[in-house]
Design a protein around this motif. Sequence first.
Motif, mmCIF file in Angstrom:
data_model
loop_
_atom_site.group_PDB
_atom_site.id
_atom_site.type_symbol
_atom_site.label_atom_id
_atom_site.label_comp_id
_atom_site.label_asym_id
_atom_site.label_seq_id
_atom_site.Cartn_x
_atom_site.Cartn_y
_atom_site.Cartn_z
ATOM 1 N N MET A 52 -23.133 -9.533 -12.353
ATOM 2 C CA MET A 52 -21.811 -9.219 -11.334
ATOM 3 C C MET A 52 -20.668 -9.648 -12.439
ATOM 4 N N GLY A 53 -20.626 -10.705 -12.636
ATOM 5 C CA GLY A 53 -19.708 -11.131 -13.527
ATOM 6 C C GLY A 53 -18.914 -9.884 -13.980
ATOM 7 N N SER A 54 -19.712 -9.048 -14.472
ATOM 8 C CA SER A 54 -18.970 -8.691 -15.287
ATOM 9 C C SER A 54 -18.506 -7.381 -14.921
ATOM 10 N N ARG A 55 -19.101 -6.558 -14.019
ATOM 11 C CA ARG A 55 -18.642 -6.045 -13.233
ATOM 12 C C ARG A 55 -17.193 -6.042 -12.122
ATOM 13 N N MET A 56 -17.146 -7.011 -12.028
ATOM 14 C CA MET A 56 -16.698 -7.937 -11.248
ATOM 15 C C MET A 56 -14.905 -8.243 -12.230
ATOM 16 N N SER A 57 -14.724 -8.855 -13.270
ATOM 17 C CA SER A 57 -14.171 -8.572 -13.473
ATOM 18 C C SER A 57 -12.743 -7.899 -14.226
ATOM 19 N N LEU A 58 -11.730 -8.458 -13.921
ATOM 20 C CA LEU A 58 -10.234 -7.720 -14.306
ATOM 21 C C LEU A 58 -9.681 -7.540 -15.192
ATOM 22 N N ARG A 59 -9.721 -5.914 -15.875
ATOM 23 C CA ARG A 59 -9.312 -6.298 -16.805
ATOM 24 C C ARG A 59 -7.373 -6.400 -16.846
ATOM 25 N N ALA A 60 -6.702 -6.931 -17.755
ATOM 26 C CA ALA A 60 -5.136 -6.021 -18.178
ATOM 27 C C ALA A 60 -4.863 -4.485 -18.378
ATOM 28 N N GLY A 61 -3.917 -4.131 -18.016
ATOM 29 C CA GLY A 61 -4.021 -3.005 -17.562
ATOM 30 C C GLY A 61 -4.405 -1.900 -16.958
ATOM 31 N N THR A 62 -5.776 -2.566 -16.176
ATOM 32 C CA THR A 62 -6.576 -1.501 -14.666
ATOM 33 C C THR A 62 -6.017 -1.504 -13.857
ATOM 34 N N ASN A 63 -5.985 0.258 -13.355
ATOM 35 C CA ASN A 63 -5.613 0.587 -12.171
ATOM 36 C C ASN A 63 -5.961 -0.086 -11.098
ATOM 37 N N GLY A 64 -5.302 -0.034 -9.502
ATOM 38 C CA GLY A 64 -5.588 0.081 -8.579
ATOM 39 C C GLY A 64 -7.143 1.326 -8.827
ATOM 40 N N VAL A 65 -7.574 0.582 -7.066
ATOM 41 C CA VAL A 65 -8.175 1.629 -6.643
ATOM 42 C C VAL A 65 -7.961 2.044 -5.672
ATOM 43 N N GLY A 66 -7.123 1.821 -4.967
ATOM 44 C CA GLY A 66 -6.860 1.835 -3.216
ATOM 45 C C GLY A 66 -7.670 1.273 -2.452
ATOM 46 N N SER A 67 -6.747 0.839 -0.902
ATOM 47 C CA SER A 67 -7.757 0.111 -0.125
ATOM 48 C C SER A 67 -8.999 0.227 0.212
ATOM 49 N N GLU A 68 -8.786 1.527 0.281
ATOM 50 C CA GLU A 68 -10.570 2.011 1.079
ATOM 51 C C GLU A 68 -11.499 1.960 -0.062
ATOM 52 N N ARG A 69 -11.412 2.225 -1.395
ATOM 53 C CA ARG A 69 -12.731 1.053 -1.949
ATOM 54 C C ARG A 69 -12.790 0.205 -2.337
ATOM 55 N N PRO A 124 0.728 -1.166 -0.034
ATOM 56 C CA PRO A 124 -0.020 -0.102 0.206
ATOM 57 C C PRO A 124 0.798 1.040 -0.695
ATOM 58 N N GLU A 125 0.581 2.718 -0.382
ATOM 59 C CA GLU A 125 0.792 3.628 -1.062
ATOM 60 C C GLU A 125 1.150 4.267 0.765
ATOM 61 N N ASN A 126 -0.078 3.539 1.611
ATOM 62 C CA ASN A 126 0.132 4.352 2.948
ATOM 63 C C ASN A 126 -0.120 3.761 3.993
ATOM 64 N N ASP A 174 -3.209 3.953 6.520
ATOM 65 C CA ASP A 174 -4.045 4.214 6.240
ATOM 66 C C ASP A 174 -4.891 2.936 5.764
ATOM 67 N N PHE A 175 -4.385 2.233 5.023
ATOM 68 C CA PHE A 175 -4.580 0.442 4.399
ATOM 69 C C PHE A 175 -4.960 -0.512 6.385
ATOM 70 N N GLY A 176 -4.040 0.204 7.544
ATOM 71 C CA GLY A 176 -4.273 -0.164 8.322
ATOM 72 C C GLY A 176 -5.706 -0.420 9.002
ATOM 73 N N ARG A 177 -6.119 0.983 8.513
ATOM 74 C CA ARG A 177 -7.633 2.193 9.161
ATOM 75 C C ARG A 177 -8.457 0.885 8.341
ATOM 76 N N ASP A 178 -8.138 1.275 7.198
ATOM 77 C CA ASP A 178 -9.314 0.149 6.446
ATOM 78 C C ASP A 178 -9.707 -1.309 6.966
ATOM 79 N N MET A 179 -8.149 -1.601 7.074
ATOM 80 C CA MET A 179 -8.701 -3.500 7.377
ATOM 81 C C MET A 179 -9.185 -3.316 8.077
ATOM 82 N N HIS A 180 -9.246 -2.798 9.530
ATOM 83 C CA HIS A 180 -9.923 -2.340 10.878
ATOM 84 C C HIS A 180 -11.161 -2.651 10.468
#
Length: 105
Positions: A46-63, A10-12, A15-21
């Motif tokens: 749901m399947g199409s909304r959840m699929s991971l595509r190559a080149g997709t950027n992460g959204v961060g732990s909170e999102r 994680p970048e921070n 923040d990651f710890g707070r989100d995991m708690h």
Amino acid sequence: MASEGTHLDPENWDDFGRDMHALLDHCLERMKNARDLPWRPKPEDMGSRMSLRAGTNGVGSERAMQHLVQDIMPFATGNTLQGSLAGFTARACLSRWGQSWSQQR
């Protein structure tokens, strides 16, 4: 060793710890109220909304945690009732106790 820019850290960490708690708190609350939660079929898309595509950027732990809580957990499958966890734990403990006890005799 991963080169710079290819790690999954994680970048921070704070923040990651707070989100995991917060996620753990939500999971515990969900387990506590599992008996009152209705079963809900998952959305058709749901399947199409959840699929991971190559080149997709992460959204961060909170999102990511919000996504898990709002878009995935309400449609969880399997038995999440407290009795199941308690039963599993009791059977595992008794099984180990029984093995230990029978070996001592």
